[in-house]
Design an enzyme around this catalytic site. Structure first.
Site, PDB file in Angstrom:
ATOM      1  N   ASP A 102       2.382   0.134   4.587  1.00 44.95           N
ATOM      2  CA  ASP A 102       1.517  -0.085   3.425  1.00 44.95           C
ATOM      3  C   ASP A 102       0.703   1.164   3.108  1.00 44.95           C
ATOM      4  OD1 ASP A 102       2.274  -2.728   3.540  1.00 44.95           O
ATOM      5  OD2 ASP A 102       0.460  -3.364   4.618  1.00 44.95           O
TER       6      ASP A 102
HETATM    7  N1  URA Z   1       2.625  -4.893   8.694  1.00 40.65           N
HETATM    8  C1  URA Z   1       1.722  -4.758   7.713  1.00 40.65           C
HETATM    9  O1  URA Z   1       1.027  -5.696   7.370  1.00 40.65           O
HETATM   10  N2  URA Z   1       1.614  -3.575   7.107  1.00 40.65           N
HETATM   11  C2  URA Z   1       2.356  -2.495   7.459  1.00 40.65           C
HETATM   12  O2  URA Z   1       2.191  -1.422   6.860  1.00 40.65           O
HETATM   13  C3  URA Z   1       3.282  -2.651   8.481  1.00 40.65           C
HETATM   14  C4  URA Z   1       3.405  -3.872   9.086  1.00 40.65           C
END
Ligand code: URA
Length: 234
Positions: A102
């Protein structure tokens, strides 16, 4: 090289999907549609998938990047946000991210031009554990830890068993390490939300046995041949 491997290495599809593309007549070699499996592709051959020329890289490069928060893991962004590719200053090859982190997640991101390796690593069937370190709001009771470890409904999807350990419980937040092998969109954040804890910071610290170690944020390094071999066999 076998045609399905060539298509996979170009980052177009998994080998199995590549076979389907061939069977469905979506693939041309030197302008001719091919439908047989197991055709070999040479250096000089021009391969097209759905009318678009593709090229498997000749030299594979795989790196690990310590992605900072505030960067997106796609190759283009309409909103003009910073992209992880902006951080790769002295790499000539066009590398793409293996899976996603993310915008607000930091940590270990693999990038490669070996589409076949990327497809394999992203497939949950290969069960490559990813380890995240999270700071979550509130108290994480042992009941919650047990629920997360067993598998939890994150809105129409029940997660597979995970390994969860509370590293430190503070007054208002906890530091937790969690290992999962699936990679659903925002999975870790959704898992903690499902037990009532908000993820405040999230960092990926390992993929399988490959740990980020002391790589500084925004920095990257090429994987050693041994590390690449490990990923191929994992
Ligand atoms: N899980 C999440 O919530 N975000 C990420 O970036 C990776 C795994």
């Amino acid at each position: 090289m076998r045609l399905n491997k060539y298509i996979a290495q170009a980052g177009v599809a998994s080998r199995r999907k590549a076979d389907e593309l061939v069977a469905n007549g979506n693939v041309k070699i030197n302008g001719q549609t091919v439908r047989e499996m197991g055709v070999d592709v040479g250096e000089e051959d021009q391969v097209e998938v759905n009318g678009r020329p593709i090229k498997a890289a000749k030299k594979f490069v795989t790196i690990m990047l310590n992605k900072p928060k505030g960067f997106i893991t796609s190759m283009a962004d309409e909103k003009g946000r910073p992209m992880v590719t902006d951080l790769l200053s002295d790499i000539e090859e066009r590398l793409f991210p293996v899976g996603r982190l993310d915008f607000n997640t930091s940590g270990l991101l693999l990038m490669t031009n070996d589409g076949d390796l990327a497809q394999r690593l992203m497939h949950p069937q290969h069960k490559v554990y990813k380890t995240y370190r999270a700071r979550v709001s509130g108290h994480l009771s042992s009941e919650k830890v047990a629920k997360l470890a067993k598998g939890i409904d994150i809105g129409g999807f029940v997660t597979s068993p995970a390994r969860v350990s509370v590293i430190k419980q503070g007054d208002r937040s906890a530091i937790v390490e969690i290992q999962i092998f699936e990679g659903r969109n925002r999975q870790v954040r959704k898992m903690f939300a499902a037990v009532g804890n908000k993820v405040m910071e999230l960092e990926r610290i390992a993929i399988g046995d490959l740990r980020m170690g002391h790589l500084k944020e925004g920095h990257y390094r090429k994987l050693t041949p041994k590390e690449v071999e490990y990923l191929k066999n994992s």
